[in-house]
Scaffold this motif. Structure first.
Motif, PDB file in Angstrom:
ATOM      1  N   GLN A 144       0.846  -1.176   0.000  1.00  0.00           N
ATOM      2  CA  GLN A 144       0.000   0.000   0.000  1.00  0.00           C
ATOM      3  C   GLN A 144       0.891   1.239   0.000  1.00  0.00           C
ATOM      4  OE1 GLN A 144      -3.753  -0.054   1.690  1.00  0.00           O
ATOM      5  NE2 GLN A 144      -3.477   1.773   2.944  1.00  0.00           N
ATOM      6  N   VAL A 145       0.469   2.219  -0.776  1.00  0.00           N
ATOM      7  CA  VAL A 145       1.253   3.438  -0.882  1.00  0.00           C
ATOM      8  C   VAL A 145       1.236   4.188   0.449  1.00  0.00           C
ATOM      9  CG1 VAL A 145      -0.679   4.865  -1.661  1.00  0.00           C
ATOM     10  CG2 VAL A 145       1.643   5.450  -2.327  1.00  0.00           C
ATOM     11  N   GLN A 146       2.376   4.804   0.771  1.00  0.00           N
ATOM     12  CA  GLN A 146       2.472   5.657   1.955  1.00  0.00           C
ATOM     13  C   GLN A 146       2.423   7.109   1.488  1.00  0.00           C
ATOM     14  OE1 GLN A 146       2.573   4.169   5.020  1.00  0.00           O
ATOM     15  NE2 GLN A 146       2.423   2.256   3.849  1.00  0.00           N
ATOM     16  N   LEU A 147       1.681   7.943   2.218  1.00  0.00           N
ATOM     17  CA  LEU A 147       1.526   9.349   1.865  1.00  0.00           C
ATOM     18  C   LEU A 147       2.050  10.208   3.013  1.00  0.00           C
ATOM     19  CD1 LEU A 147      -2.139   9.164   0.485  1.00  0.00           C
ATOM     20  CD2 LEU A 147      -0.009   9.088  -0.835  1.00  0.00           C
ATOM     21  N   VAL A 148       2.879  11.186   2.691  1.00  0.00           N
ATOM     22  CA  VAL A 148       3.461  12.057   3.715  1.00  0.00           C
ATOM     23  C   VAL A 148       3.234  13.510   3.321  1.00  0.00           C
ATOM     24  CG1 VAL A 148       5.536  12.724   4.954  1.00  0.00           C
ATOM     25  CG2 VAL A 148       5.199  10.331   4.276  1.00  0.00           C
ATOM     26  N   GLU A 149       2.491  14.232   4.157  1.00  0.00           N
ATOM     27  CA  GLU A 149       2.210  15.643   3.895  1.00  0.00           C
ATOM     28  C   GLU A 149       3.261  16.532   4.561  1.00  0.00           C
ATOM     29  OE1 GLU A 149      -1.930  13.750   4.796  1.00  0.00           O
ATOM     30  OE2 GLU A 149       0.119  13.679   5.590  1.00  0.00           O
ATOM     31  N   SER A 150       3.425  17.715   3.992  1.00  0.00           N
ATOM     32  CA  SER A 150       4.295  18.724   4.575  1.00  0.00           C
ATOM     33  C   SER A 150       3.848  20.089   4.079  1.00  0.00           C
ATOM     34  CB  SER A 150       5.759  18.470   4.213  1.00  0.00           C
ATOM     35  OG  SER A 150       5.931  18.525   2.813  1.00  0.00           O
ATOM     36  N   GLY A 151       4.386  21.139   4.701  1.00  0.00           N
ATOM     37  CA  GLY A 151       4.116  22.487   4.219  1.00  0.00           C
ATOM     38  C   GLY A 151       3.146  23.290   5.051  1.00  0.00           C
ATOM     39  N   GLY A 152       2.558  22.670   6.065  1.00  0.00           N
ATOM     40  CA  GLY A 152       1.628  23.417   6.898  1.00  0.00           C
ATOM     41  C   GLY A 152       2.353  24.440   7.762  1.00  0.00           C
ATOM     42  N   GLY A 153       1.575  25.286   8.435  1.00  0.00           N
ATOM     43  CA  GLY A 153       2.172  26.279   9.307  1.00  0.00           C
ATOM     44  C   GLY A 153       1.178  27.339   9.707  1.00  0.00           C
TER      45      GLY A 153
ATOM     46  N   GLY B  37      -2.781  35.464   3.362  1.00  0.00           N
ATOM     47  CA  GLY B  37      -1.507  34.891   2.954  1.00  0.00           C
ATOM     48  C   GLY B  37      -1.663  33.601   2.163  1.00  0.00           C
ATOM     49  N   SER B  38      -0.531  32.974   1.863  1.00  0.00           N
ATOM     50  CA  SER B  38      -0.507  31.758   1.046  1.00  0.00           C
ATOM     51  C   SER B  38       0.358  30.688   1.682  1.00  0.00           C
ATOM     52  CB  SER B  38       0.040  32.077  -0.350  1.00  0.00           C
ATOM     53  OG  SER B  38      -0.760  33.016  -1.025  1.00  0.00           O
ATOM     54  N   LEU B  39       0.032  29.448   1.379  1.00  0.00           N
ATOM     55  CA  LEU B  39       0.840  28.286   1.740  1.00  0.00           C
ATOM     56  C   LEU B  39       0.742  27.280   0.614  1.00  0.00           C
ATOM     57  CD1 LEU B  39      -0.036  27.521   5.491  1.00  0.00           C
ATOM     58  CD2 LEU B  39       2.179  28.263   4.614  1.00  0.00           C
ATOM     59  N   ARG B  40       1.766  26.465   0.483  1.00  0.00           N
ATOM     60  CA  ARG B  40       1.700  25.341  -0.453  1.00  0.00           C
ATOM     61  C   ARG B  40       1.969  24.058   0.312  1.00  0.00           C
ATOM     62  NH1 ARG B  40       5.251  23.726  -5.805  1.00  0.00           N
ATOM     63  NH2 ARG B  40       6.794  23.208  -4.199  1.00  0.00           N
TER      64      ARG B  40
ATOM     65  N   ASN C 205       6.346  11.944  -7.814  1.00  0.00           N
ATOM     66  CA  ASN C 205       5.242  11.278  -7.092  1.00  0.00           C
ATOM     67  C   ASN C 205       4.677  12.182  -6.004  1.00  0.00           C
ATOM     68  OD1 ASN C 205       5.672   8.959  -8.643  1.00  0.00           O
ATOM     69  ND2 ASN C 205       7.064   8.076  -7.138  1.00  0.00           N
ATOM     70  N   THR C 206       4.489  13.434  -6.327  1.00  0.00           N
ATOM     71  CA  THR C 206       4.079  14.425  -5.337  1.00  0.00           C
ATOM     72  C   THR C 206       2.861  15.202  -5.823  1.00  0.00           C
ATOM     73  OG1 THR C 206       6.336  14.647  -4.512  1.00  0.00           O
ATOM     74  CG2 THR C 206       4.815  16.434  -4.004  1.00  0.00           C
ATOM     75  N   VAL C 207       1.959  15.443  -4.895  1.00  0.00           N
ATOM     76  CA  VAL C 207       0.763  16.235  -5.154  1.00  0.00           C
ATOM     77  C   VAL C 207       0.857  17.509  -4.311  1.00  0.00           C
ATOM     78  CG1 VAL C 207      -1.756  16.314  -4.979  1.00  0.00           C
ATOM     79  CG2 VAL C 207      -0.604  14.182  -5.566  1.00  0.00           C
ATOM     80  N   TYR C 208       0.419  18.607  -4.875  1.00  0.00           N
ATOM     81  CA  TYR C 208       0.505  19.881  -4.181  1.00  0.00           C
ATOM     82  C   TYR C 208      -0.883  20.499  -3.999  1.00  0.00           C
ATOM     83  CZ  TYR C 208       5.338  19.451  -5.734  1.00  0.00           C
ATOM     84  OH  TYR C 208       6.615  18.985  -5.968  1.00  0.00           O
ATOM     85  N   LEU C 209      -0.994  21.335  -2.987  1.00  0.00           N
ATOM     86  CA  LEU C 209      -2.191  22.153  -2.816  1.00  0.00           C
ATOM     87  C   LEU C 209      -1.720  23.580  -2.563  1.00  0.00           C
ATOM     88  CD1 LEU C 209      -5.323  22.118  -2.660  1.00  0.00           C
ATOM     89  CD2 LEU C 209      -5.055  22.044  -0.161  1.00  0.00           C
TER      90      LEU C 209
END
Length: 124
Positions: free
Chosen positions: A1-10, A16-19, A77-81
């Motif tokens: 199963q794929v592992q998903l790791v998020e980052s970029g919060g704050g 303002g903006s965040l990605r 292999n990365t998804v962004y918001l």
């Protein structure tokens, strides 16, 4: 199963903006949807945005249309918001998720794997 790791919060001020980034442990093939959900304290997890891995279609919740954009980098292999014009009501833990089925769904219980989440706090 794929592992998903998020980052970029704050923590960011209103306007303002965040990605956010979601790195998958491996590339996914076939029919799937990858998306972002968020959960604020005392509230249910809600859909934010998603895309179709095979068809390229994108979906955004009405509450974020025009402000948030989902995108991907297949080579990484990365998804962004990308989140712009942030509001205090956007404060939540944001989760990346994947659904190995069709059709597209905005229901959290229809997604099969989840990341651990990343906190986004927008101050007024």
């Amino acid at each position: 199963q794929v592992q998903l790791v998020e980052s970029g919060g704050g923590l960011v001020q209103a306007g303002g903006s965040l990605r956010l980034s979601c790195a998958a442990s491996r590339r996914t093939f076939g029919h799937y949807y990858m998306g972002w959900f968020r959960q604020a304290p005392g509230k249910e997890r809600e859909f934010v945005a998603a895309f179709s891995g095979s068809g390229g279609n994108e979906y955004h919740a009405d509450s974020v249309k025009g402000r948030f954009t989902i995108s991907r980098d297949n080579a990484k292999n990365t998804v962004y918001l990308q989140m712009n014009s942030l509001k205090p009501e956007d404060t939540a833990v944001y989760y990346c998720a994947i659904r190995y089925a069709t059709p597209w769904s905005n229901e959290a219980n229809q997604y099969h794997a989840w990341g651990q989440g990343t906190q986004v706090t927008v101050s007024s």
